[in-house]
Design a protein around this motif. Structure first.
Motif, PDB file in Angstrom:
ATOM      1  N   HIS A  24       0.803  -1.218   0.000  1.00 23.73           N
ATOM      2  CA  HIS A  24       0.000   0.000   0.000  1.00 23.73           C
ATOM      3  C   HIS A  24       0.843   1.279   0.000  1.00 23.73           C
ATOM      4  O   HIS A  24       1.913   1.329   0.580  1.00 23.73           O
ATOM      5  CB  HIS A  24      -0.913   0.017   1.232  1.00 23.73           C
ATOM      6  CG  HIS A  24      -1.561   1.344   1.463  1.00 23.73           C
ATOM      7  ND1 HIS A  24      -2.729   1.709   0.824  1.00 23.73           N
ATOM      8  CD2 HIS A  24      -1.193   2.420   2.215  1.00 23.73           C
ATOM      9  CE1 HIS A  24      -3.058   2.941   1.185  1.00 23.73           C
ATOM     10  NE2 HIS A  24      -2.144   3.390   2.035  1.00 23.73           N
ATOM     11  N   CYS A  69      -0.344   5.683   0.294  1.00 28.82           N
ATOM     12  CA  CYS A  69      -1.445   6.643   0.311  1.00 28.82           C
ATOM     13  C   CYS A  69      -1.365   7.595  -0.892  1.00 28.82           C
ATOM     14  O   CYS A  69      -2.239   8.434  -1.090  1.00 28.82           O
ATOM     15  CB  CYS A  69      -1.459   7.432   1.612  1.00 28.82           C
ATOM     16  SG  CYS A  69      -1.544   6.375   3.062  1.00 28.82           S
ATOM     17  N   ARG A  81      -5.597   6.537   8.613  1.00 27.09           N
ATOM     18  CA  ARG A  81      -4.886   5.693   7.647  1.00 27.09           C
ATOM     19  C   ARG A  81      -3.905   4.778   8.358  1.00 27.09           C
ATOM     20  O   ARG A  81      -3.786   3.590   8.044  1.00 27.09           O
ATOM     21  CB  ARG A  81      -4.133   6.564   6.623  1.00 27.09           C
ATOM     22  CG  ARG A  81      -5.013   7.485   5.796  1.00 27.09           C
ATOM     23  CD  ARG A  81      -4.335   7.883   4.486  1.00 27.09           C
ATOM     24  NE  ARG A  81      -3.013   8.460   4.652  1.00 27.09           N
ATOM     25  CZ  ARG A  81      -2.774   9.752   4.918  1.00 27.09           C
ATOM     26  NH1 ARG A  81      -3.776  10.596   5.056  1.00 27.09           N
ATOM     27  NH2 ARG A  81      -1.547  10.198   5.031  1.00 27.09           N
ATOM     28  N   CYS A 102       2.022   2.618   7.860  1.00 26.44           N
ATOM     29  CA  CYS A 102       2.343   3.002   6.478  1.00 26.44           C
ATOM     30  C   CYS A 102       3.469   4.025   6.523  1.00 26.44           C
ATOM     31  O   CYS A 102       3.438   4.953   7.318  1.00 26.44           O
ATOM     32  CB  CYS A 102       1.119   3.608   5.800  1.00 26.44           C
ATOM     33  SG  CYS A 102       1.464   4.198   4.130  1.00 26.44           S
ATOM     34  N   CYS A 109       4.567   5.715   3.677  1.00 28.86           N
ATOM     35  CA  CYS A 109       4.620   6.334   2.345  1.00 28.86           C
ATOM     36  C   CYS A 109       4.960   7.827   2.445  1.00 28.86           C
ATOM     37  O   CYS A 109       4.953   8.403   3.529  1.00 28.86           O
ATOM     38  CB  CYS A 109       3.297   6.132   1.628  1.00 28.86           C
ATOM     39  SG  CYS A 109       1.986   7.197   2.236  1.00 28.86           S
ATOM     40  N   CYS A 150       2.265  10.028   4.097  1.00 27.08           N
ATOM     41  CA  CYS A 150       2.211   9.871   5.550  1.00 27.08           C
ATOM     42  C   CYS A 150       3.379  10.602   6.208  1.00 27.08           C
ATOM     43  O   CYS A 150       3.205  11.282   7.216  1.00 27.08           O
ATOM     44  CB  CYS A 150       2.223   8.396   5.934  1.00 27.08           C
ATOM     45  SG  CYS A 150       0.635   7.595   5.646  1.00 27.08           S
TER      46      CYS A 150
END
Ligand code: ZN
Length: 627
Positions: free
Chosen positions: A258, A260, A303, A315, A317, A320
């Motif tokens: 994943h 975002c 999230r 996460c 990413c 984030c």
């Protein structure tokens, strides 16, 4: 009533089937058996030899699936390969340079369940269906490699591991909860070679049988399945199919991790899934996908919680990381904006609109204007706070994705209250969608509305200029300046739309196929509005939706009418189909169950230019049989 929510159609893997039936069905036109006399083998062979349309030669083989209902694209893996990362999780990276809109894979599901449009079967439904269908050993083996939601025990281990200082123990615990299999992938799988997937279809193929328990299967589905309220609506229209709600497991997609701000998107046509890159990727760049469904449009905390629950780790990413640098106050403002747009505001809008008939229209207008002003003021406040902290507009937008619902509501209200949508507000939505949902159906739809809005405004402007031709020079100069501004925004809107289109469908020849998909999309949304209106009006009138298609070079008009009885009283269970590949044979289990009737639309087909209706219909059946 609110316009039918075609705007945010993002789907969490574990999202329960929506209770409300969505409001539109495309026409399904089946060629009549025996229509047109010759339906023998020879006749079919002759049809196949017919020369293709000139544009068809430019179509990449897998894309034939967009317009040929019976075409089964073979499994394909582009320039990507799986990789095991340091934290033990598996992901996929670009094996070589990848350009935006490039086809990354064509995938077939290991398991697939279809339901009614607008309410796909749930994860529980798929779980039961897969257990009942008895997984073959090869399917079970592949499933065991795909990401699983951490087991409750492993999740409990995470919280206690934070107190342990032993890094080795931490790592062990992390590995256990991230990937219960923690095993080396078979080399053929590491390269996503077709031979490996072939083994799935041909039976065990030397793979040791692996039993997947009920609980393990559930955790796997929660982390690795994919569900949408309908298959690609444009391709379904071109294929003369109904887009249905579905859920399934596509291994290539399940292997992606994943982000975002993901850099790939999928389009599902029938059971086939096409994965496209939505950005240029350097070799070694990880290919990422949205695995959080609509939570991706929420602020950081939500999230992180969702990611942690599904994959047992936070996460990390770029979006984030950026959002984590916000001052607490700004983060709270963003959170409050999202919360209001996700709950209180739509409720107030709905209440004001529903009460409109009983109360004084002026009072309703006042309520709506008040709400609109509140939404605009709160958006502005967050925007200003962000601008102080993040000078770069792209960075601001990445963070603002967490309050997408507010931007969506702002333009929807404009559409409800004014005659035409506010194009600047709509452009904001497109700018946000291209960050967190690039290539999604929502992105494409919103970009299309923007493109159409800008185009029609530009046309109106040309008319105005012509009307003003004899007026003062000053007025003309002002109009000319406005025209220039329009041209610039028109160019931007065209670009945004073209980008959304190619990210969703790949690079297609502009002739033939793109116009057909566009027409299909337009038809689908026209159907949604018509059905939405019919629902609102208690189905007193049967709306008609007309679409013009070109089939084998002959212009054909299809008129769809809406049948009311079906969605007024949905049954308990839908018509479902389970496909399991097992033991070398594709086992199809068709469960036609009583209850839900989804034949909402009837298609009357008439050939353009009139003629006897019956004859025209028969000719149409022949045409469809050929295509
Ligand atoms: Zn993230």
């Amino acid at each position: 009533m609110l316009p039918c929510s075609g705007h945010l159609l993002l789907h969490a893997p574990s999202r329960p089937a929506r209770a409300a039936r969505l409001c539109c069905q495309a026409a399904k036109i089946k060629p009549k058996k025996g229509a047109g006399g010759k339906k023998g083998f020879g006749a079919e062979k002759q049809q196949k030899q017919e020369p293709a349309e000139p544009w068809e030669e430019e179509v990449l083989a897998p894309y034939k699936v967009y317009y040929k209902p019976n075409f089964k694209p073979p499994r394909y893996t582009g320039p990507i390969e799986p990789k095991r990362f340091k934290d033990g999780s598996i992901g996929v990276v670009a094996a070589e340079e990848v350009t935006g809109a490039e086809l990354l894979s064509v995938s077939q599901p290991l398991a697939f369940l279809e339901g009614a449009m607008g309410s796909p079967p749930s994860v529980e439904d798929l779980h039961v269906a897969m257990l009942e269908a008895e997984l073959g050993p090869a399917v079970a083996k592949i499933l065991s490699y795909l990401p699983h939601k951490p087991s409750p025990a492993a999740a409990a281990g995470t919280s206690s591991s934070s107190s342990t200082d032993d890094p080795q123990q931490q790592q062990q615990q992390q590995q256990q909860q991230v990937d219960p299999t923690a095993q080396e992938l078979p080399p053929s799988m590491m390269h996503l070679q077709p031979a490996f997937w072939g083994q799935v279809q041909q039976g065990a193929g030397g793979l040791a049988a692996k039993k997947v328990g009920s609980k393990q299967l559930m955790r796997l589905l929660q982390a690795s399945c994919w569900s949408e309220e309908f298959q690609d609506p444009a391709a379904a229209q071109v294929r003369h199919e109904r887009p249905q709600g579905f859920i399934g497991v596509w291994p290539e997609l399940a292997l992606l991790r994943h982000s975002c701000a993901p850099n790939s998107s999928v389009v599902v046509v029938g059971k086939h899934m096409l994965l496209h890159a939505t950005a240029d990727l350097d070799p070694g760049t990880e290919v990422t996908f949205n695995k959080l469904g609509s939570v991706i449009a929420a602020p950081l905390a939500a999230r992180q919680a969702a990611h942690e629950e599904l994959f047992g780790r936070p996460c990390r990413c770029s979006r984030c990381s950026l959002e984590a640098t916000l001052p607490q106050e700004t983060a709270q403002q963003l959170q409050a904006l999202h919360a209001a747009a996700d709950g209180e505001w739509p409720q107030r809008l709905q209440a004001a609109l529903e009460g409109a008939e009983e109360t004084d229209p002026e009072e309703t207008a006042e309520l709506l204007a008040e709400l609109q002003a509140e939404v605009a003021a709160d958006i502005e406040e967050v925007d200003a706070a962000l601008a102080q902290h993040l000078p770069d507009r792209e960075d601001q937008l990445a963070v603002l994705c967490g309050a997408y619902a507010a931007y969506d509501l702002a333009w929807q209200m404009e559409e409800v209250l004014a005659e035409e949508p506010d194009l600047d507000k709509l452009a904001n939505c497109v700018a946000l969608l291209r960050i967190f949902a690039r290539g999604s159906e929502s992105h494409l739809y919103t970009a299309l509305i923007l493109h159409q809005g800008v185009t029609s405004r530009a046309e109106a402007m040309v008319g105005a200029v012509q009307a003003m031709a004899r007026k003062t020079q000053a007025r003309q100069r002002r109009l000319a300046a406005e025209m220039q501004r329009m041209a610039a925004s028109g160019e931007a809107a065209s670009y945004a739309y073209a980008e959304a289109l190619s990210c969703r469908y790949g690079m297609l020849p502009q002739e033939g196929l793109v116009p057909q998909l566009e027409q299909g999309l337009a038809m689908f949304y026209a159907g949604l509005s018509a059905l939405s209106a019919a629902q609102g009006e208690g189905l007193d009138e049967v709306p008609e939706v007309t679409r013009n298609l070109t089939i084998d070079g002959i212009p054909v008009t299809v008129v769809d009418t809406v049948e009311g009885s079906a969605f007024a009283q949905p049954g308990e269970e839908g018509s479902q189909e389970v496909v399991q590949r097992k033991g070398g044979k594709q086992q199809q289990q068709q469960q036609q169950q009583r209850g839900l009737r989804v034949d909402w639309l009837e298609a009357d087909v008439v050939e353009e230019g009139g003629g006897e209706e019956a004859d025209a219909a028969e000719q149409q059946q022949q045409l469809l049989a050929r295509s």
